[in-house]
Motif scaffolding. Structure first.
Motif, PDB file in Angstrom:
ATOM      1  N   SER A 269     -12.787   9.604   7.621  1.00 43.19           N
ATOM      2  CA  SER A 269     -13.480   9.003   6.404  1.00 43.19           C
ATOM      3  C   SER A 269     -13.238   7.499   6.470  1.00 43.19           C
ATOM      4  N   GLY A 270     -12.185   6.995   7.304  1.00 46.07           N
ATOM      5  CA  GLY A 270     -11.910   5.448   7.267  1.00 46.07           C
ATOM      6  C   GLY A 270     -11.154   4.872   6.073  1.00 46.07           C
ATOM      7  N   SER A 271     -10.778   6.087   5.261  1.00 48.49           N
ATOM      8  CA  SER A 271     -10.131   5.527   4.108  1.00 48.49           C
ATOM      9  C   SER A 271      -9.207   6.428   3.788  1.00 48.49           C
ATOM     10  N   SER A 272      -8.518   6.141   2.318  1.00 43.46           N
ATOM     11  CA  SER A 272      -7.424   6.925   1.878  1.00 43.46           C
ATOM     12  C   SER A 272      -8.296   7.974   0.563  1.00 43.46           C
ATOM     13  N   ARG A 273      -9.458   7.421   0.392  1.00 41.09           N
ATOM     14  CA  ARG A 273     -10.111   7.870  -0.677  1.00 41.09           C
ATOM     15  C   ARG A 273     -10.859   9.505  -0.075  1.00 41.09           C
ATOM     16  N   ALA A 274     -10.078  10.272   0.522  1.00 40.54           N
ATOM     17  CA  ALA A 274     -10.558  11.533   1.050  1.00 40.54           C
ATOM     18  C   ALA A 274     -10.668  12.555  -0.038  1.00 40.54           C
TER      19      ALA A 274
ATOM     20  N   ASN B 228      -6.240  -6.447  12.860  1.00 38.36           N
ATOM     21  CA  ASN B 228      -6.180  -5.031  12.605  1.00 38.36           C
ATOM     22  C   ASN B 228      -4.888  -4.582  12.218  1.00 38.36           C
ATOM     23  N   TRP B 229      -4.838  -3.346  11.719  1.00 40.24           N
ATOM     24  CA  TRP B 229      -3.801  -2.504  11.022  1.00 40.24           C
ATOM     25  C   TRP B 229      -2.366  -3.040  11.819  1.00 40.24           C
ATOM     26  N   ASN B 230      -2.518  -2.967  13.132  1.00 40.12           N
ATOM     27  CA  ASN B 230      -1.268  -3.152  13.781  1.00 40.12           C
ATOM     28  C   ASN B 230      -0.486  -4.482  13.719  1.00 40.12           C
TER      29      ASN B 230
ATOM     30  N   VAL C 191       3.359   9.837  -1.767  1.00 40.80           N
ATOM     31  CA  VAL C 191       4.089  10.881  -1.001  1.00 40.80           C
ATOM     32  C   VAL C 191       3.714  11.271   0.164  1.00 40.80           C
ATOM     33  N   TRP C 192       4.035  10.904   1.404  1.00 39.08           N
ATOM     34  CA  TRP C 192       3.657  11.347   2.673  1.00 39.08           C
ATOM     35  C   TRP C 192       4.388  12.711   3.099  1.00 39.08           C
ATOM     36  N   THR C 193       3.618  13.697   3.456  1.00 34.21           N
ATOM     37  CA  THR C 193       4.380  15.066   3.745  1.00 34.21           C
ATOM     38  C   THR C 193       4.019  15.259   5.168  1.00 34.21           C
TER      39      THR C 193
ATOM     40  N   VAL D 224       3.231   2.342  -1.802  1.00 35.89           N
ATOM     41  CA  VAL D 224       2.534   1.773  -2.907  1.00 35.89           C
ATOM     42  C   VAL D 224       1.303   0.712  -2.143  1.00 35.89           C
ATOM     43  N   ASN D 225       0.196   0.857  -2.684  1.00 35.88           N
ATOM     44  CA  ASN D 225      -0.977  -0.158  -2.318  1.00 35.88           C
ATOM     45  C   ASN D 225      -1.401  -0.664  -3.443  1.00 35.88           C
ATOM     46  N   VAL D 226      -1.425  -2.048  -3.305  1.00 34.21           N
ATOM     47  CA  VAL D 226      -2.025  -3.103  -4.194  1.00 34.21           C
ATOM     48  C   VAL D 226      -3.516  -3.330  -3.813  1.00 34.21           C
ATOM     49  N   ARG D 227      -4.310  -2.669  -4.746  1.00 27.58           N
ATOM     50  CA  ARG D 227      -5.674  -2.934  -4.411  1.00 27.58           C
ATOM     51  C   ARG D 227      -6.378  -3.848  -5.761  1.00 27.58           C
ATOM     52  N   LYS D 228      -7.588  -4.335  -5.335  1.00 25.50           N
ATOM     53  CA  LYS D 228      -8.552  -4.706  -6.345  1.00 25.50           C
ATOM     54  C   LYS D 228      -8.458  -3.996  -7.842  1.00 25.50           C
ATOM     55  N   ALA D 229      -8.677  -2.793  -7.646  1.00 24.34           N
ATOM     56  CA  ALA D 229      -9.164  -1.822  -8.849  1.00 24.34           C
ATOM     57  C   ALA D 229      -7.980  -1.038  -9.421  1.00 24.34           C
ATOM     58  N   PHE D 230      -7.036  -1.041  -8.409  1.00 29.30           N
ATOM     59  CA  PHE D 230      -5.937  -0.145  -8.827  1.00 29.30           C
ATOM     60  C   PHE D 230      -4.632  -0.381  -7.966  1.00 29.30           C
ATOM     61  N   PHE D 231      -3.512   0.430  -8.539  1.00 34.50           N
ATOM     62  CA  PHE D 231      -2.250   0.519  -7.604  1.00 34.50           C
ATOM     63  C   PHE D 231      -2.335   2.058  -7.352  1.00 34.50           C
ATOM     64  N   ARG D 232      -2.059   2.217  -5.886  1.00 33.27           N
ATOM     65  CA  ARG D 232      -1.995   3.628  -5.577  1.00 33.27           C
ATOM     66  C   ARG D 232      -0.690   3.959  -5.136  1.00 33.27           C
ATOM     67  N   VAL D 233      -0.014   4.934  -5.462  1.00 34.90           N
ATOM     68  CA  VAL D 233       1.348   5.236  -5.322  1.00 34.90           C
ATOM     69  C   VAL D 233       1.552   6.710  -4.368  1.00 34.90           C
TER      70      VAL D 233
ATOM     71  N   ARG E 148       7.028   6.068  11.660  1.00 32.45           N
ATOM     72  CA  ARG E 148       6.039   4.860  11.303  1.00 32.45           C
ATOM     73  C   ARG E 148       5.186   5.487  10.380  1.00 32.45           C
ATOM     74  N   PRO E 149       4.769   4.464   9.330  1.00 28.45           N
ATOM     75  CA  PRO E 149       3.903   4.832   8.248  1.00 28.45           C
ATOM     76  C   PRO E 149       2.467   4.785   8.413  1.00 28.45           C
ATOM     77  N   GLU E 150       2.238   5.660   9.446  1.00 31.92           N
ATOM     78  CA  GLU E 150       0.873   5.606  10.058  1.00 31.92           C
ATOM     79  C   GLU E 150       0.625   7.140  10.201  1.00 31.92           C
ATOM     80  N   TRP E 151      -0.703   7.487  10.355  1.00 30.49           N
ATOM     81  CA  TRP E 151      -1.402   8.613  10.550  1.00 30.49           C
ATOM     82  C   TRP E 151      -1.040   9.026  11.895  1.00 30.49           C
ATOM     83  N   GLU E 152      -1.047   8.263  12.661  1.00 28.70           N
ATOM     84  CA  GLU E 152      -0.840   8.509  14.299  1.00 28.70           C
ATOM     85  C   GLU E 152       0.497   8.987  14.506  1.00 28.70           C
ATOM     86  N   ASP E 153       1.457   8.565  13.714  1.00 29.23           N
ATOM     87  CA  ASP E 153       2.902   8.951  14.231  1.00 29.23           C
ATOM     88  C   ASP E 153       2.853  10.240  14.262  1.00 29.23           C
TER      89      ASP E 153
HETATM   90  P1  M7G Z   1      -5.658   2.477   2.743  1.00 28.68           P
HETATM   91  O1  M7G Z   1      -4.629   1.375   2.740  1.00 28.68           O
HETATM   92  O2  M7G Z   1      -5.088   3.626   3.215  1.00 28.68           O
HETATM   93  O3  M7G Z   1      -6.414   2.642   1.820  1.00 28.68           O
HETATM   94  O4  M7G Z   1      -6.550   2.015   4.323  1.00 28.68           O
HETATM   95  P2  M7G Z   1      -7.575   1.656   0.876  1.00 28.68           P
HETATM   96  O5  M7G Z   1      -9.188   1.866   1.631  1.00 28.68           O
HETATM   97  O6  M7G Z   1      -7.649   1.936  -0.365  1.00 28.68           O
HETATM   98  O7  M7G Z   1      -7.445   0.311   1.134  1.00 28.68           O
HETATM   99  C1  M7G Z   1      -7.185   0.972   4.439  1.00 28.68           C
HETATM  100  C2  M7G Z   1      -7.500   0.886   5.782  1.00 28.68           C
HETATM  101  O8  M7G Z   1      -6.347   0.536   6.325  1.00 28.68           O
HETATM  102  C3  M7G Z   1      -8.018   2.020   6.775  1.00 28.68           C
HETATM  103  O9  M7G Z   1      -9.371   2.167   6.439  1.00 28.68           O
HETATM  104  C4  M7G Z   1      -7.400   1.715   8.072  1.00 28.68           C
HETATM  105  O10 M7G Z   1      -8.291   0.688   8.377  1.00 28.68           O
HETATM  106  C5  M7G Z   1      -6.047   1.031   7.863  1.00 28.68           C
HETATM  107  N1  M7G Z   1      -5.273   1.900   7.678  1.00 28.68           N
HETATM  108  C6  M7G Z   1      -4.192   2.414   6.761  1.00 28.68           C
HETATM  109  N2  M7G Z   1      -3.601   3.387   7.158  1.00 28.68           N
HETATM  110  C7  M7G Z   1      -2.482   4.108   6.319  1.00 28.68           C
HETATM  111  C8  M7G Z   1      -3.537   3.511   8.526  1.00 28.68           C
HETATM  112  C9  M7G Z   1      -2.986   4.366   9.661  1.00 28.68           C
HETATM  113  O11 M7G Z   1      -2.075   5.051   9.349  1.00 28.68           O
HETATM  114  N3  M7G Z   1      -3.386   3.904  10.918  1.00 28.68           N
HETATM  115  C10 M7G Z   1      -4.192   3.217  11.129  1.00 28.68           C
HETATM  116  N4  M7G Z   1      -4.569   3.107  12.330  1.00 28.68           N
HETATM  117  N5  M7G Z   1      -4.808   2.246  10.203  1.00 28.68           N
HETATM  118  C11 M7G Z   1      -4.605   2.496   8.823  1.00 28.68           C
END
Ligand code: M7G
Length: 206
Positions: free
Chosen positions: A195-200, A23-25, A133-135, A122-131, A67-72
């Motif tokens: 949405s379970g993803s950054s692609r919101a 899991n993420w943690n 800035v979190w506010t 920065v996210n390294v993904r199969k189809a792209f690099f995503r960069v 912390r680089p998390e939505w929950e912070d």
């Molecule tokens: P992503 O890396 O933002 O985008 O999220 P991607 O879909 O292009 O890879 C991928 C997955 O990582 C999410 O669906 C979550 O399971 C997990 N994840 C990413 N972030 C940034 C967080 C976060 O801040 N908190 C939690 N709990 N999970 C996260």
């Protein structure tokens, strides 16, 4: 002589998941905190460049204590500007990420009193690099934070809050050297989490 930065910054790394049980943690690791220009270059010169990271890796450079998390607490009412580079072979992601980090630690993405920028990713993904800035806010009233508590307690009108975010987006777009016809998108973390993803869905573009 050491040149102090305006803030202390912490580098984080997301390890690629090895299987289903992760899991993420378990994947998010704190790497190091620094507070001078010289320490930044020391770190930069000793870590793998983005172009050499495995798929599903991330680097996060955040203000110390966030912390680089939505929950912070400092992110949960916030969002991010982001852009996906889909031509992975032709883009110089190492240079782009370096410029993004320098803009963050050099405090050129915002006016310092704005206090909006929490970090860069920065996210390294199969189809792209995503960069991104979190506010700290999404530029409007945050429900449940008390009467007149606008934009996360900075006493700003929603219009002013939005204007500050748009300015950050425009500066980030310059850092990324994107052509005018390419759009940077802003999305709130709440939507990302749901949405379970950054692609919101994007709320603002620049
Ligand atoms: P992503 O890396 O933002 O985008 O999220 P991607 O879909 O292009 O890879 C991928 C997955 O990582 C999410 O669906 C979550 O399971 C997990 N994840 C990413 N972030 C940034 C967080 C976060 O801040 N908190 C939690 N709990 N999970 C996260």
């Amino acid at each position: 002589v050491k040149h102090p930065l305006s803030n202390r910054w912490t580098l984080w790394f997301t390890k690629p998941s090895s299987g289903k049980g992760d899991n993420w943690n378990d994947l998010l690791k704190e790497v190091i905190t620094f507070e001078t220009v010289e320490e930044f270059w020391g770190v930069y010169n000793n870590i793998a460049p983005v172009s050499e990271l495995a798929l599903k890796s991330d680097y996060h450079l955040f203000k110390e204590g966030v912390r680089p998390e939505w929950e912070d607490p400092q992110n949960k009412h916030g969002g991010k500007w982001s852009y996906q580079f889909k031509e992975k072979r032709s883009v110089n992601i190492d240079e782009i990420w370096l410029h993004t980090m320098l803009a963050a630690i050099g405090e050129t993405l915002e006016d310092e009193e704005d206090g909006e920028v929490m970090g860069v990713v920065v996210n390294v993904r199969k189809a792209f690099f995503r960069v991104g800035v979190w506010t700290r806010t999404i530029g409007k009233h945050i429900p449940g934070r008390g009467d007149g508590d606008i934009s996360g307690g900075k006493g700003r009108s929603p219009e002013k809050g939005k204007e500050i975010l748009m300015a950050i987006g425009r500066r980030f777009k310059e850092v990324l050297q994107l052509p005018a016809n390419e759009a940077l998108e802003f999305s709130g973390h709440t939507e990302s989490a749901h949405s379970g993803s950054s692609r919101a869905r994007a709320k603002m573009t620049v």
